[in-house]
Write a protein that holds these residues in place. Structure first.
Motif, mmCIF file in Angstrom:
data_model
loop_
_atom_site.group_PDB
_atom_site.id
_atom_site.type_symbol
_atom_site.label_atom_id
_atom_site.label_comp_id
_atom_site.label_asym_id
_atom_site.label_seq_id
_atom_site.Cartn_x
_atom_site.Cartn_y
_atom_site.Cartn_z
ATOM 1 N N SER A 1 23.988 -70.659 31.336
ATOM 2 C CA SER A 1 23.297 -70.674 29.751
ATOM 3 C C SER A 1 24.103 -70.865 28.491
ATOM 4 O O SER A 1 25.385 -71.069 28.452
ATOM 5 C CB SER A 1 22.892 -68.747 29.331
ATOM 6 N N PHE A 2 23.261 -72.028 28.224
ATOM 7 C CA PHE A 2 23.328 -73.218 27.060
ATOM 8 C C PHE A 2 23.460 -71.751 26.018
ATOM 9 O O PHE A 2 22.279 -71.372 25.537
ATOM 10 C CB PHE A 2 22.602 -74.220 27.016
ATOM 11 N N GLY A 3 24.397 -72.551 24.918
ATOM 12 C CA GLY A 3 23.929 -71.575 23.197
ATOM 13 C C GLY A 3 23.673 -73.205 22.472
ATOM 14 O O GLY A 3 23.258 -73.810 23.115
ATOM 15 N N GLU A 4 22.654 -72.358 22.065
ATOM 16 C CA GLU A 4 23.058 -73.196 20.436
ATOM 17 C C GLU A 4 23.331 -74.734 20.052
ATOM 18 O O GLU A 4 22.912 -75.397 20.552
ATOM 19 C CB GLU A 4 22.346 -72.503 19.016
ATOM 20 N N CYS A 5 24.674 -74.214 20.110
ATOM 21 C CA CYS A 5 25.648 -75.890 19.806
ATOM 22 C C CYS A 5 25.204 -76.706 20.973
ATOM 23 O O CYS A 5 24.711 -78.147 20.777
ATOM 24 C CB CYS A 5 26.783 -75.435 19.088
ATOM 25 N N ASP A 6 25.593 -75.821 22.184
ATOM 26 C CA ASP A 6 25.660 -76.938 23.469
ATOM 27 C C ASP A 6 24.504 -77.948 23.830
ATOM 28 O O ASP A 6 23.480 -78.971 24.385
ATOM 29 C CB ASP A 6 25.443 -75.892 24.953
ATOM 30 N N GLN A 7 22.975 -76.536 23.467
ATOM 31 C CA GLN A 7 22.087 -77.760 22.932
ATOM 32 C C GLN A 7 22.180 -78.699 22.927
ATOM 33 O O GLN A 7 21.378 -79.742 22.784
ATOM 34 C CB GLN A 7 21.010 -77.059 22.926
ATOM 35 N N ILE A 8 22.166 -78.485 21.417
ATOM 36 C CA ILE A 8 21.806 -79.881 19.975
ATOM 37 C C ILE A 8 22.786 -80.127 20.657
ATOM 38 O O ILE A 8 22.353 -81.823 20.461
ATOM 39 C CB ILE A 8 22.655 -79.456 19.012
ATOM 40 N N THR B 1 17.238 -65.586 13.105
ATOM 41 C CA THR B 1 16.063 -66.252 13.681
ATOM 42 C C THR B 1 16.379 -67.738 14.623
ATOM 43 O O THR B 1 16.116 -68.023 16.079
ATOM 44 C CB THR B 1 14.765 -66.296 13.127
ATOM 45 N N VAL B 2 17.260 -68.516 13.988
ATOM 46 C CA VAL B 2 17.204 -69.468 14.106
ATOM 47 C C VAL B 2 17.986 -70.336 15.238
ATOM 48 O O VAL B 2 17.748 -70.697 16.587
ATOM 49 C CB VAL B 2 18.108 -70.511 12.880
ATOM 50 N N PRO B 3 19.174 -69.177 15.760
ATOM 51 C CA PRO B 3 19.568 -69.520 17.169
ATOM 52 C C PRO B 3 18.890 -68.975 18.188
ATOM 53 O O PRO B 3 19.048 -69.616 19.634
ATOM 54 C CB PRO B 3 20.871 -68.362 17.554
ATOM 55 N N ARG B 4 18.340 -68.219 18.302
ATOM 56 C CA ARG B 4 17.079 -67.436 19.182
ATOM 57 C C ARG B 4 16.083 -68.644 19.000
ATOM 58 O O ARG B 4 15.231 -68.591 20.320
ATOM 59 C CB ARG B 4 16.347 -66.132 18.859
ATOM 60 N N ARG B 5 15.661 -69.020 18.952
ATOM 61 C CA ARG B 5 14.625 -70.741 18.284
ATOM 62 C C ARG B 5 14.974 -72.145 18.367
ATOM 63 O O ARG B 5 14.045 -72.850 18.115
ATOM 64 C CB ARG B 5 13.109 -69.590 17.346
ATOM 65 N N ILE B 6 16.168 -72.313 18.766
ATOM 66 C CA ILE B 6 16.682 -73.240 18.815
ATOM 67 C C ILE B 6 15.869 -74.399 19.984
ATOM 68 O O ILE B 6 15.745 -75.942 18.860
ATOM 69 C CB ILE B 6 18.492 -73.336 18.842
ATOM 70 N N THR B 7 15.233 -73.655 20.729
ATOM 71 C CA THR B 7 14.820 -74.991 21.966
ATOM 72 C C THR B 7 13.330 -75.485 21.175
ATOM 73 O O THR B 7 13.126 -76.344 21.207
ATOM 74 C CB THR B 7 14.818 -74.086 22.916
#
Length: 304
Positions: free
Chosen positions: A42-49, A127-133
């Motif tokens: 699973s990708f974390g928020e930093c990995d997605q960015i 909120t932000v990390p959960r909604r980063i996608t």
């Protein structure tokens, strides 16, 4: 004649070096994350960015390399004004996305580093990390939408400005008040695409550095000389964000100067700015790859 030959040789060497380097570095970042995705990680928020930044850099490097070939070999006559117009729009979309992704990355690192008790900060941190996608998808859509005023703010009958570093068309604003209104709207939206994320990144960088300095101060008070692995990772992350911010500012300053001053295509200044612009996606790929020890380690595992 000697000046022209030297500048052409430098530009060709720049294309040969920066094109493959930028594509390989950023494609490596994309390959590592796709490998993780294939293995069900699973990708974390930093990995997605970081993944989207890698894809953006590959596209931008390909565009700049193609544009650099047109510029170096004076191939403007083979393309009509509509193509140059689309290129102009695509370039500013990618560069705006470039800056916003840095802003989102700095926000995510700031949430990891800073422990602020303010209620608003705590809500954002949850909120932000959960909604980063969704936030990243919204950023791409909004940046695409705000380019629409270009079609009304600029005259489609464009002349090619072949004397500057980039193949950027020179547009003449219509005198009609309707077109001027759209021009004002476009300038405002362009500031939203570049200035706002730069301010956000700078603010988050400031908070993150303050948090690191407080931690160092506590260590000194406790006579502790060892840094934990987690704090070393955070320090490297802050350094990476700082370098990305500096690179973004330097890149946009270079583009701005090269367009405004309209250097002669055979001048050494034009060649210098040409080289800086082409090397920027490579520089960002280098910062992302070697500023993240986990990403670098995973790449070595794939290669070996």
């Amino acid at each position: 004649m000697l000046l022209v030959n030297n500048t052409y040789i430098i530009k060709i060497l720049t294309l040969i070096i920066t094109g493959p380097c930028g594509i390989i570095l950023n494609a490596s970042i994309v390959a590592v994350h796709l490998s993780h995705w294939k293995n069900g990680v699973s990708f974390g928020e930093c990995d997605q960015i970081t993944l989207i930044k890698g894809i953006t850099n590959v596209l931008l490097q390909c565009f700049l390399a193609f544009n650099g070939i047109i510029n170096t070999f004076q191939l403007y006559k083979h393309f009509d004004k509509e193509f140059i117009f689309v290129s102009y729009t695509f370039f500013f979309f990618l560069t705006s996305l470039w800056v916003w992704l840095t802003a989102w990355l700095s926000i995510c690192y700031c949430f990891k580093l800073c422990n602020i008790s303010h209620r608003f900060f705590i809500i954002l941190k949850k909120t932000v990390p959960r909604r980063i996608t969704q936030l990243l998808l919204g950023t791409v859509m909004i940046l695409g939408i705000i380019k629409i005023p270009i079609f009304w703010s600029l005259n489609i009958n464009a002349k090619l400005n072949t004397s500057s570093t980039l193949t950027v068309p020179f547009f003449i604003l219509e005198t009609d008040i309707r077109y001027l209104s759209f021009a004002v709207a476009f300038v405002s939206l362009l500031q939203f695409g570049c200035c706002l994320p730069t301010l956000i990144t700078s603010f988050c960088m400031g908070l993150s550095l303050m948090s690191l300095l407080r931690h160092v101060r506590r260590m000194k008070q406790n006579n502790s000389q060892s840094w934990s692995g987690k704090m070393k990772t955070h320090a490297r992350a802050c350094m990476a964000i700082f370098l990305l911010l500096a690179l973004n500012l330097f890149f946009f300053l270079t583009v701005f100067i090269s367009i405004i001053l309209k250097f002669n295509i055979a001048s050494y200044w034009d060649t210098f700015f040409f080289s800086i612009i082409l090397a920027s996606p490579s520089g960002q790929g280098f910062i992302l790859l070697f500023g993240n020890s986990k990403l670098r380690h995973d790449l070595l595992k794939i290669c070996l």
